[in-house]
Design an enzyme around this catalytic site. Structure first.
Site, PDB file in Angstrom:
ATOM      1  CG  HIS A  69      -1.689   1.244   1.432  1.00  0.00           C
ATOM      2  ND1 HIS A  69      -3.023   1.354   1.102  1.00  0.00           N
ATOM      3  CD2 HIS A  69      -1.324   2.460   1.931  1.00  0.00           C
ATOM      4  CE1 HIS A  69      -3.451   2.573   1.383  1.00  0.00           C
ATOM      5  NE2 HIS A  69      -2.431   3.269   1.892  1.00  0.00           N
ATOM      6  CD  GLU A  70       2.142   3.440   3.669  1.00  0.00           C
ATOM      7  OE1 GLU A  70       2.515   4.560   3.266  1.00  0.00           O
ATOM      8  OE2 GLU A  70       1.049   3.256   4.239  1.00  0.00           O
TER       9      GLU A  70
ATOM     10  CG  HIS B  66       1.055   6.596  -0.897  1.00  0.00           C
ATOM     11  ND1 HIS B  66      -0.101   7.272  -1.239  1.00  0.00           N
ATOM     12  CD2 HIS B  66       0.803   6.023   0.310  1.00  0.00           C
ATOM     13  CE1 HIS B  66      -1.002   7.125  -0.285  1.00  0.00           C
ATOM     14  NE2 HIS B  66      -0.484   6.371   0.665  1.00  0.00           N
TER      15      HIS B  66
ATOM     16  CD  GLU C  63      -4.112   6.318   2.409  1.00  0.00           C
ATOM     17  OE1 GLU C  63      -3.995   5.143   2.780  1.00  0.00           O
ATOM     18  OE2 GLU C  63      -3.150   7.089   2.293  1.00  0.00           O
TER      19      GLU C  63
END
Length: 311
Positions: free
Chosen positions: A159-160, A163, A208
């Site tokens: 998930h990070e 970004h 997100e």
């Protein structure tokens, strides 16, 4: 009597251990069947709301100037030093299993792996910072490592990485300063008007959703991602073995129905979310579950090559 109580407690603990071992085995088995996507682009999985809100953010007058003034060399140095001085840098000689999880996730997403730091903190959280001229880094709190299985933790790392893959860059760092308040930069509050704050939070919530898709592309099992979201909403080491992903998804569907049943439900849902940096956990779980079944997601996974597990 005490003997019977003790026997029941032992049996319950054994059943819990069996459930947890089964979940870990399933996660390990699934990794051998996963694929990497060597030509993946951020646009291939970007959420429509992310696209929309990024365009709106870029059109706000003066925001670029605010970002440059707020995230100047001094502020960037503060952010950088604060994180590397209070955390443990993961690598081949330091927490190697976590290092391999990062390398594997970065390979799947076709991304140069950033540095990974582990930071002592009782609040389960992870965040990404991309400082101009320095290698990006991901910070994961120790409580998150304790809460999640290996597969779930890798999904959070992915998930990070989402970004970084989607170049969320300067807006992410600015939004983190505003919403997460990881660092207090002098004078920051005077720069940010209320409408810019709302726009940044709206953009961050949309971003997100994109990064949850990156987590799914790495996990390649929607239940792994939903399980991580469920534990962040209401998990703990003593009850993790009893949590049920299907029940949590049914809870998410119930929320959808309640929200759409009347104008009041829709209004209250928006009011509930408006000042949050992340979408509500049930909405994130529902989005992941729905996207996993789309032609877009399935086509991306079909386009990959078999991943060799790193040991």
């Amino acid at each position: 009597m005490h003997g019977k109580i003790l026997l029941r407690a032992v049996c319950a603990q054994r059943m819990k251990n069996v459930r947890m071992a089964s979940a870990e085995a399933a996660s390990t088995a699934s990794t051998s069947e996963r694929v990497a996507m060597p030509r993946l682009r951020g646009e291939d999985f970007r959420h429509p709301l992310d696209q929309q809100n990024t365009s709106l953010l870029q059109s706000l007058p003066g925001l670029n100037l605010i970002a440059k003034q707020t995230l100047g060399p001094l502020s960037e140095q503060v952010l950088y030093l604060e994180n590397i001085s209070t955390s443990v840098l993961v690598g081949p000689e330091q927490l190697n299993r976590l290092h391999l999880l990062m390398l594997e996730a970065a390979e799947i997403l076709d991304l140069d792996p950033p540095d990974l730091y582990i930071r002592q903190d009782p609040r389960p959280n992870a965040y990404t910072l991309a400082i101009d001229g320095k290698k990006p880094f991901v910070v994961v709190h120790t409580s998150l490592v304790d809460l999640l299985t290996e597969a779930e933790l890798q999904a959070v790392i992915a998930h990070e990485l989402g970004h970084l893959k989607c170049d969320h860059g300067i807006w992410l760092t600015l939004a983190n300063l505003l919403a997460v308040s990881a660092i207090q930069v002098p004078g920051f509050g005077s720069f940010v008007a209320a409408n810019i704050q709302d726009s940044l939070l709206r953009w961050l919530r949309a971003a997100e959703l994109t990064c949850d898709r990156a987590a799914l592309l790495v996990a390649q099992d929607s239940k792994v991602v939903v399980s991580a979201l469920m534990k962040l909403a209401g998990g703990g080491s003593s009850i993790s073995g009893e949590l049920n992903v299907d029940a949590f998804l049914e809870q998410a569907r119930s929320y959808d129905k309640a929200k759409s049943s009347s104008p009041l439900g829709w209004y209250l849902s928006n009011a509930q979310s408006s000042q949050l940096s992340h979408p509500l956990p049930v909405l994130r779980a529902r989005e992941v579950d729905k996207w996993a079944e789309t032609a877009q997601c399935k086509a991306l996974l079909r386009s990959g090559r078999k991943l060799q597990r790193k040991d």
